[in-house]
Design a protein around this motif. Structure first.
Motif, PDB file in Angstrom:
ATOM      1  N   VAL A   1       5.722  21.549 -10.499  1.00  0.00           N
ATOM      2  CA  VAL A   1       5.786  20.206  -9.908  1.00  0.00           C
ATOM      3  C   VAL A   1       7.091  19.993  -9.147  1.00  0.00           C
ATOM      4  CG1 VAL A   1       4.234  19.182 -11.613  1.00  0.00           C
ATOM      5  CG2 VAL A   1       6.694  19.128 -12.023  1.00  0.00           C
ATOM      6  N   THR A   2       8.172  20.632  -9.617  1.00  0.00           N
ATOM      7  CA  THR A   2       9.454  20.409  -8.970  1.00  0.00           C
ATOM      8  C   THR A   2       9.558  21.168  -7.658  1.00  0.00           C
ATOM      9  OG1 THR A   2      10.412  20.213 -11.185  1.00  0.00           O
ATOM     10  CG2 THR A   2      11.930  20.318  -9.353  1.00  0.00           C
ATOM     11  N   PHE A   3       8.979  22.369  -7.573  1.00  0.00           N
ATOM     12  CA  PHE A   3       8.946  23.080  -6.301  1.00  0.00           C
ATOM     13  C   PHE A   3       8.218  22.257  -5.248  1.00  0.00           C
ATOM     14  CE2 PHE A   3       9.723  27.421  -8.265  1.00  0.00           C
ATOM     15  CZ  PHE A   3      10.892  27.642  -7.539  1.00  0.00           C
ATOM     16  N   VAL A   4       7.084  21.680  -5.639  1.00  0.00           N
ATOM     17  CA  VAL A   4       6.322  20.852  -4.696  1.00  0.00           C
ATOM     18  C   VAL A   4       7.134  19.629  -4.279  1.00  0.00           C
ATOM     19  CG1 VAL A   4       4.246  19.442  -4.403  1.00  0.00           C
ATOM     20  CG2 VAL A   4       4.110  21.629  -5.621  1.00  0.00           C
ATOM     21  N   ALA A   5       7.787  18.984  -5.249  1.00  0.00           N
ATOM     22  CA  ALA A   5       8.600  17.809  -4.942  1.00  0.00           C
ATOM     23  C   ALA A   5       9.751  18.167  -4.001  1.00  0.00           C
ATOM     24  CB  ALA A   5       9.155  17.210  -6.236  1.00  0.00           C
ATOM     25  N   LEU A   6      10.359  19.323  -4.209  1.00  0.00           N
ATOM     26  CA  LEU A   6      11.471  19.755  -3.356  1.00  0.00           C
ATOM     27  C   LEU A   6      11.000  19.994  -1.929  1.00  0.00           C
ATOM     28  CD1 LEU A   6      14.468  20.175  -3.989  1.00  0.00           C
ATOM     29  CD2 LEU A   6      14.018  22.609  -4.243  1.00  0.00           C
ATOM     30  N   LEU A   7       9.796  20.551  -1.788  1.00  0.00           N
ATOM     31  CA  LEU A   7       9.241  20.768  -0.446  1.00  0.00           C
ATOM     32  C   LEU A   7       8.911  19.436   0.235  1.00  0.00           C
ATOM     33  CD1 LEU A   7       6.896  23.817  -1.179  1.00  0.00           C
ATOM     34  CD2 LEU A   7       9.057  23.842   0.082  1.00  0.00           C
ATOM     35  N   ILE A   8       8.386  18.488  -0.536  1.00  0.00           N
ATOM     36  CA  ILE A   8       8.102  17.152   0.014  1.00  0.00           C
ATOM     37  C   ILE A   8       9.393  16.499   0.493  1.00  0.00           C
ATOM     38  CG2 ILE A   8       7.354  14.812  -0.585  1.00  0.00           C
ATOM     39  CD1 ILE A   8       5.285  16.094  -2.451  1.00  0.00           C
ATOM     40  N   GLN A   9      10.445  16.612  -0.322  1.00  0.00           N
ATOM     41  CA  GLN A   9      11.738  16.061   0.059  1.00  0.00           C
ATOM     42  C   GLN A   9      12.277  16.740   1.315  1.00  0.00           C
ATOM     43  OE1 GLN A   9      14.177  16.382  -3.548  1.00  0.00           O
ATOM     44  NE2 GLN A   9      14.139  14.165  -3.707  1.00  0.00           N
ATOM     45  N   LEU A  10      12.081  18.043   1.404  1.00  0.00           N
ATOM     46  CA  LEU A  10      12.575  18.791   2.560  1.00  0.00           C
ATOM     47  C   LEU A  10      11.959  18.258   3.849  1.00  0.00           C
ATOM     48  CD1 LEU A  10      14.363  21.175   3.425  1.00  0.00           C
ATOM     49  CD2 LEU A  10      12.372  22.664   3.140  1.00  0.00           C
ATOM     50  N   VAL A  11      10.656  17.996   3.805  1.00  0.00           N
ATOM     51  CA  VAL A  11       9.974  17.433   4.980  1.00  0.00           C
ATOM     52  C   VAL A  11      10.531  16.049   5.302  1.00  0.00           C
ATOM     53  CG1 VAL A  11       7.760  16.611   5.869  1.00  0.00           C
ATOM     54  CG2 VAL A  11       7.866  18.771   4.585  1.00  0.00           C
ATOM     55  N   ASP A  12      10.752  15.246   4.259  1.00  0.00           N
ATOM     56  CA  ASP A  12      11.292  13.904   4.467  1.00  0.00           C
ATOM     57  C   ASP A  12      12.699  13.956   5.060  1.00  0.00           C
ATOM     58  OD1 ASP A  12      11.218  10.962   4.046  1.00  0.00           O
ATOM     59  OD2 ASP A  12      12.800  11.364   2.590  1.00  0.00           O
ATOM     60  N   PHE A  13      13.531  14.854   4.554  1.00  0.00           N
ATOM     61  CA  PHE A  13      14.890  14.986   5.099  1.00  0.00           C
ATOM     62  C   PHE A  13      14.845  15.433   6.564  1.00  0.00           C
ATOM     63  CE2 PHE A  13      16.270  16.250   0.542  1.00  0.00           C
ATOM     64  CZ  PHE A  13      16.303  14.917   0.168  1.00  0.00           C
ATOM     65  N   TYR A  14      13.898  16.321   6.875  1.00  0.00           N
ATOM     66  CA  TYR A  14      13.761  16.803   8.266  1.00  0.00           C
ATOM     67  C   TYR A  14      13.337  15.666   9.192  1.00  0.00           C
ATOM     68  CZ  TYR A  14      12.087  19.360  12.335  1.00  0.00           C
ATOM     69  OH  TYR A  14      11.873  19.795  13.624  1.00  0.00           O
ATOM     70  N   ASN A  15      12.381  14.857   8.730  1.00  0.00           N
ATOM     71  CA  ASN A  15      11.921  13.731   9.555  1.00  0.00           C
ATOM     72  C   ASN A  15      13.034  12.719   9.809  1.00  0.00           C
ATOM     73  OD1 ASN A  15       9.321  14.762   9.744  1.00  0.00           O
ATOM     74  ND2 ASN A  15       8.602  13.665   7.933  1.00  0.00           N
ATOM     75  N   LYS A  16      13.988  12.642   8.847  1.00  0.00           N
ATOM     76  CA  LYS A  16      15.108  11.711   8.994  1.00  0.00           C
ATOM     77  C   LYS A  16      16.340  12.385   9.614  1.00  0.00           C
ATOM     78  CE  LYS A  16      13.708   8.854   5.033  1.00  0.00           C
ATOM     79  NZ  LYS A  16      14.045   8.433   3.645  1.00  0.00           N
ATOM     80  N   SER A  17      16.197  13.666   9.968  1.00  0.00           N
ATOM     81  CA  SER A  17      17.299  14.459  10.551  1.00  0.00           C
ATOM     82  C   SER A  17      18.543  14.439   9.662  1.00  0.00           C
ATOM     83  CB  SER A  17      17.657  13.927  11.949  1.00  0.00           C
ATOM     84  OG  SER A  17      16.552  14.038  12.823  1.00  0.00           O
TER      85      SER A  17
END
Length: 557
Positions: A504-520
């Motif tokens: 679950v944490t790997f998936v959450a980290l990937l979700i966060q990564l996408v969010d951080f990218y969208n926010k630059s």
């Protein structure tokens, strides 16, 4: 749903976990032995390695791991509804957190009191040790820098809490002298200490302390952050018995009494939970329940930071290996009780659903504010004290939890620099005062380098805390699983939790990564990738070792 029903169900579950499940794990799986010579006795030095009464050590462990996070996480996570948060806290404490803490202490005790990163080097590989030390360092950096901001905010927002919070240091110092130097009766010293702390809380509203708007050009927030790190640096170099240990112990007693008063108020008032069981009307921008629930509530269900404390300071003070059950598992139960209180305060402490929705107008809202506001209202009605005093009691609780965690966190970060000194033959880093300067300097660099003169840089990387924390818990359970396999114990009690956590944490980290990218947000992207990469490599090392051991030992599942 009435809050009293949830309270009783939660208490029954946690009690069952300690009296039944922890006993089974301690005796049948870890096989704790009273005959094993603990590092506290083998390397006793009066500074870090100190054989300690299990009740005193429980106070240290409980208050060190139970920072502001078991309040903040659950009080934010109820935005998805009270039931998911309630189930994760109770089930997580019983089957994950308690086992994690107890087994981490055991692993360190069986490895001469070494930290979890050093144990990784012995159990997995030198490469795993180096990679885990990076994750550990970043996790401690997040905790120390962010908690300094949290405590500073409390000191500014609630001036009546300043005298009790700082007065507790004086009480703790006296208790340390009374217990270790003068060998006075522990129950009597404990009673006097608790009375002194509550007198300070009563005095607090009468002598509120507010810093000037500008001290050498610094805001009150900035000044408090510098004061906190100065104190933490000094405290981290003192012998554990002098301040850290007695402070944690007496705070643990006082905080348990505070929780008892809050729980008593819930029983007297018996308020209805105004928040929905499942919130189908979440504010815009709220992430999905799965997997974010399991990283939003880390402390209070399971937390990798516990492994750092268990193997960093607690294991070095364990008098008897069998004490690991009471200190580790019951320490986690204490944090679960705090998380349960946070859930109840943040869902039943508001008059109407509209009031609750106003507090939870966006994801990340609530937190300490919801706990203090909701819990204060219940306590004021339940035991008949003023709303201001109720708020002071709960603010002092939160600040003391955060402060003891920060104390321990800076000491642990000092250990990291000293271990790097050993690994890379940097003699200068082996010196305690030099390592402490580097530890505090790194925190201040983050606080002011990333956050400007207001010192809020720690909050910039805080969004990574939940995922990093849970990954650390999974890696700790991975190491424990390998050790259990080698001693031919059943491994399913740690293997299943570690697979769940890492997944679950790997998936959450990937979700966060996408969010951080969208926010630059490039700083968080870089740190996210470093943590993700290090964890994947350590996990692969662990899987390789598990496969080898599986072929060699034919372990029990």
């Amino acid at each position: 749903m009435n809050a009293m029903v949830l309270l009783l169900l939660g208490l029954a579950g946690l009690a069952g976990g300690f009296f039944l499940y922890s006993k089974f794990i301690a005796e049948r799986i870890l096989k704790l032995s009273a005959d094993f010579k603990t590092p506290a006795h083998e390397f006793e030095d009066g500074i870090d390695f100190v054989p300690t009464n299990k009740y005193v050590l429980w106070g240290h462990h409980f208050t060190s791991v139970a920072g502001a996070a078991p309040i903040v996480g659950p009080a934010i996570a109820v935005i998805w509804g009270w039931l998911p948060a309630f189930i994760w806290v109770i089930v997580g404490t019983i089957f994950l957190a308690g086992v994690h803490d107890m087994s981490a202490i055991w692993a360190s005790v069986r490895n001469k009191g070494q930290s979890i990163a050093s144990i990784a080097g012995k159990v997995l590989s030198p490469k795993a040790r180096s990679l885990m030390m990076v994750v550990v360092f970043l996790l401690l950096l997040m905790v120390n820098a962010a908690f300094a901001v949290v405590i500073a905010n409390m000191m500014v927002a609630t001036p009546s809490a300043v005298v009790p919070v700082w007065g507790a240091l004086v009480v703790a110092f006296i208790i340390g002298q009374a217990i270790y130097k003068y060998k006075l009766n522990l129950p009597v010293v404990s009673l006097v200490g608790v009375v002194a702390l509550y007198l300070l809380i009563l005095i607090g509203p009468s002598v509120p302390v507010s810093l000037p708007d500008s001290v050498f050009g610094m805001t009150p927030h900035t000044t408090w952050i510098i004061i906190l790190f100065t104190y933490a640096a000094i405290a981290s170099m003192l012998p554990v018995w002098m301040l850290l240990q007695p402070r944690d112990y007496i705070n643990g007693l006082q905080l348990f009494i505070g929780l008892g008063l809050l729980y008593f108020s819930f029983i007297v008032v018996a308020p209805d939970v105004v928040a929905p069981m499942f919130n189908t009307n979440t504010p815009e921008g709220t992430p999905s329940l799965v997997p974010l629930l399991f990283v939003t509530i880390a402390c209070g269900a399971i937390s990798g930071f516990h492994g750092l404390v268990s193997t960093g300071t607690t294991s070095k003070q364990l008098n008897n290996e069998k004490d690991a059950r009471f200190v580790g598992y019951f320490g986690s139960v204490g944090e679960g009780l705090l998380a349960l209180a946070a859930i109840l305060a943040a869902t039943a402490g508001f008059a109407t659903l509209a009031d609750w929705e106003a507090m939870y107008s966006g994801f990340g809202k609530g937190g300490v504010a919801a706990f203090v506001q909701g819990g204060g209202a219940i306590m004021s009605e339940g035991i008949g004290i003023s709303p201001e005093l109720s708020a002071t009691v709960l603010t002092v609780m939160a600040a003391l939890f955060a402060g003891t965690t920060m104390d321990t966190g800076v000491r642990l970060q000092r250990y990291i620099f000293q271990e790097w000194g050993d690994i890379y033959n940097l003699n200068v880093l082996k010196k305690g005062w030099v390592a402490t300067l580097f530890a505090v300097g790194a925190c201040l660099l983050l606080a002011f380098g990333a956050g400007g003169m207001d010192g809020r840089g720690g909050m910039i990387i805080w969004p990574l805390f939940g995922t990093t924390n849970q990954l650390m818990a999974g890696l700790t359970l991975l190491i424990v699983t390998v050790m259990l396999m080698r001693q031919k114990s059943a491994i399913r009690y740690t293997l299943i939790p570690l697979i769940f956590l890492l997944s679950v944490t790997f998936v959450a980290l990937l979700i966060q990564l996408v969010d951080f990218y969208n926010k630059s947000n490039w700083l968080l992207i870089i740190m996210d990738l470093i943590i993700l990469g290090a964890t994947i490599l350590v996990t692969l090392e662990g899987i390789s070792v598990l496969k080898r051991e599986w072929k060699k030992n034919a372990p029990q599942i």
